[in-house]
Every structure is written in structure tokens, then in C-alpha cells.
Design a protein around this motif. Structure first.
Motif, short mmCIF file in Angstrom:
data_model
loop_
_atom_site.label_atom_id
_atom_site.label_comp_id
_atom_site.label_asym_id
_atom_site.label_seq_id
_atom_site.Cartn_x
_atom_site.Cartn_y
_atom_site.Cartn_z
N VAL A 19 47.41 45.15 51.03
CA VAL A 19 48.14 44.99 49.77
C VAL A 19 48.24 46.33 49.06
N LEU A 20 49.39 46.62 48.46
CA LEU A 20 49.58 47.86 47.72
C LEU A 20 49.00 47.74 46.31
N LYS A 21 48.48 48.86 45.79
CA LYS A 21 47.85 48.84 44.48
C LYS A 21 48.82 48.51 43.35
N ASN A 22 50.11 48.76 43.59
CA ASN A 22 51.08 48.46 42.53
C ASN A 22 51.61 47.03 42.63
N ALA A 23 51.01 46.23 43.50
CA ALA A 23 51.43 44.83 43.63
C ALA A 23 50.98 44.05 42.39
N GLY A 75 38.52 46.77 36.48
CA GLY A 75 39.76 46.04 36.22
C GLY A 75 39.96 44.89 37.18
N PHE A 76 39.76 45.14 38.46
CA PHE A 76 39.91 44.07 39.44
C PHE A 76 38.84 43.00 39.29
N SER A 77 37.64 43.42 38.90
CA SER A 77 36.56 42.46 38.71
C SER A 77 36.90 41.47 37.60
N MET A 78 37.50 41.98 36.53
CA MET A 78 37.88 41.11 35.42
C MET A 78 38.91 40.08 35.87
N MET A 88 36.51 32.46 42.53
CA MET A 88 36.14 33.81 42.93
C MET A 88 35.02 34.37 42.06
N GLU A 89 34.16 35.18 42.70
CA GLU A 89 33.09 35.87 41.97
C GLU A 89 32.84 37.23 42.60
N VAL A 90 32.97 38.29 41.81
CA VAL A 90 32.68 39.64 42.30
C VAL A 90 31.18 39.87 42.21
N ILE A 91 30.56 40.14 43.35
CA ILE A 91 29.10 40.26 43.39
C ILE A 91 28.64 41.70 43.60
N GLY A 92 29.58 42.65 43.73
CA GLY A 92 29.17 44.04 43.91
C GLY A 92 30.34 44.98 43.97
N GLY A 93 30.06 46.28 43.72
CA GLY A 93 31.09 47.30 43.79
C GLY A 93 30.56 48.55 44.47
N ALA A 94 31.41 49.19 45.26
CA ALA A 94 31.01 50.39 46.00
C ALA A 94 32.00 51.52 45.75
N ALA A 95 31.50 52.76 45.82
CA ALA A 95 32.34 53.93 45.54
C ALA A 95 32.86 54.61 46.80
N HIS A 137 37.09 54.71 42.12
CA HIS A 137 37.31 54.76 40.68
C HIS A 137 36.64 53.56 40.01
N ALA A 138 35.66 53.84 39.14
CA ALA A 138 34.92 52.76 38.48
C ALA A 138 35.84 51.88 37.63
#
Length: 215
Positions: A102-106, A15-18, A26-33, A9-10
Motif C-alpha cells: 500500500v502507498l503512504k498517500n493512500a 498517526g497510524f496507531s491512532m 485492531m490493536e497496535v501492540i508495538g512500534g519499531a524504527a 518516523h515516530a
């Protein structure tokens, strides 16, 4: 630390990148589907941490990709982020090389703590899941046998089982995972044998019970 996020999910990746890019360390350098894209990004970018979702249809699942990535790129720490609070998934991802779960609702604070923990070379598991892990460890230690034949399935068999249950034919599965039809047939026979299943309906019922159709 350099981080890659793998989620189908883009909006989740954004959201997590922000959240992560707001942190000084921390620095997000990429995303995968999906798992295949995650593998390619890790090979190219060599991140310190890979945040991996377990369920990424229709591509390769996070469970399968975790094992492949950890084998090829052991220096990348893998944190599983999922909706599944199921003990069996926890056991399999840890066995496949993940360093955290880790759970997504954490809350955001737990995600940040988990990332920093595994970056230091430690393991992070939510306390509730950690209790289950310890209990299962002692149970297996006493019996000296797998608690479930599910534990005997290989990574490839775990990849093929839900595809069979979803109704894909041998040829379709072979094309999806880039193997021969004969290889799929051989894995299918092994799955049926290991799980002591006699028919496709039994296999579907088993996959539903194990929540594998959510992969």
C-alpha cells in the motif's frame, strides 16, 4: 488482530496507531524504527500483522527484514507501506513474503481494507500496481528470463549495494551488517558481476536509477 508498525518516523507510527486503535477489530501492540527492531518485536510479540515501511535508514531496510521475518515467523502477515509506486519494489517484496503493498498517500480506508484482507490470508495490492504485476508476469512467462539482472540479486546483496553506493567502505559495511570484511568483498564482487558493472561510479549510477539510495 494484533498489529506492529515499523517506520523510522515516530510521528508516522503514532498517526497510524491512532487510526488503527480506533477500529474495534485492531490493536497496535508495538512500534519499531528499523528492520532489526521489527524482527525483535515480531519474535517477542508474535503479531497477526506487521506494517512495514521499505525505507528505514540508517537501520536495516524493510525489504531485507521482510524476508527474514517471513522465513522465521510465517504466521505474521506483512503489509508493506511505502512511498514507492515502483513495480520492481513490488515484485521483490512479494517474492520476499509480503502479503500486501500500500502507498503512504493512500486513504485511511484503503489501509484498513488492506490489513483486513491480508489478515484473512489473502493478498492486497492497489489495483494500479496489480495491473503492472500481471503485465510483468506475462512478460517474464514469454521470455523465461529475468526482465532485469536486478531480479538476480540476493537479499544480502540488495542490502549491501546501496551502502556501497553511499560511499561506505568494506569495513564500515561489515560492522553495520555484522559480517566479516571478506564476506562484504565477496558480495561486492558478486554484485558487480551480476549487474555487469566495472566501477563504483557505474554502481552509484545504477543505484540512483533504481532509487536504492532512498533505502
Amino acid at each position: 488482530m494484533k498489529i506492529v508498525i515499523a517506520d523510522d518516523h515516530a510521528i508516522v507510527r503514532s498517526g497510524f496507531s491512532m487510526i488503527l486503535n480506533f477500529q474495534e477489530d485492531m490493536e497496535v501492540i508495538g512500534g519499531a524504527a528499523d528492520g532489526l527492531e521489527a524482527y525483535s518485536l515480531v519474535a517477542k510479540l508474535r503479531p497477526d500483522v506487521l506494517i512495514m515501511d521499505l525505507s528505514m535508514p540508517p537501520g536495516e531496510s524493510g525489504l531485507i527484514a521482510t524476508g527474514k521475518i517471513k522465513e522465521e515467523f510465517p504466521d505474521t502477515k506483512i503489509l508493506i507501506l511505502t512511498m514507492h509506486d515502483d513495480e520492481e519494489y513490488l515484485f521483490h517484496v512479494l517474492k520476499n513474503g509480503a502479503s500486501g503493498y500500500v502507498l503512504k498517500n493512500a486513504p485511511d480506508e484503503e489501509l484498513l481494507l488492506a490489513i483486513r484482507t491480508i489478515y484473512r490470508g489473502e493478498t492486497y495490492i492497489h489495483p494500479k500496481m496489480a495491473t503492472s504485476l500481471v503485465r510483468e508476469f506475462f512478460k517474464k512467462d514469454k521470455t523465461a528470463e529475468p526482465a532485469d539482472m536486478f531480479d538476480l540479486l540476493s537479499n544480502r546483496e540488495l542490502e549491501i549495494l546501496p551502502l556501497i553506493a553511499k560511499g561506505y567502505g568494506n569495513k564500515e559495511i561489515a560492522e553495520m551488517i555484522f559480517v566479516s570484511v571478506k564476506t562484504v568483498e565477496a558480495h561486492k564482487a558478486k554484485i558487480m558481476e551480476k549487474l555487469n558493472l566495472k566501477s563504483r561510479p557505474e554502481l552509484v549510477e545504477y543505484a540512483l536509477k533504481k532509487k536504492m539510495l532512498e533505502f
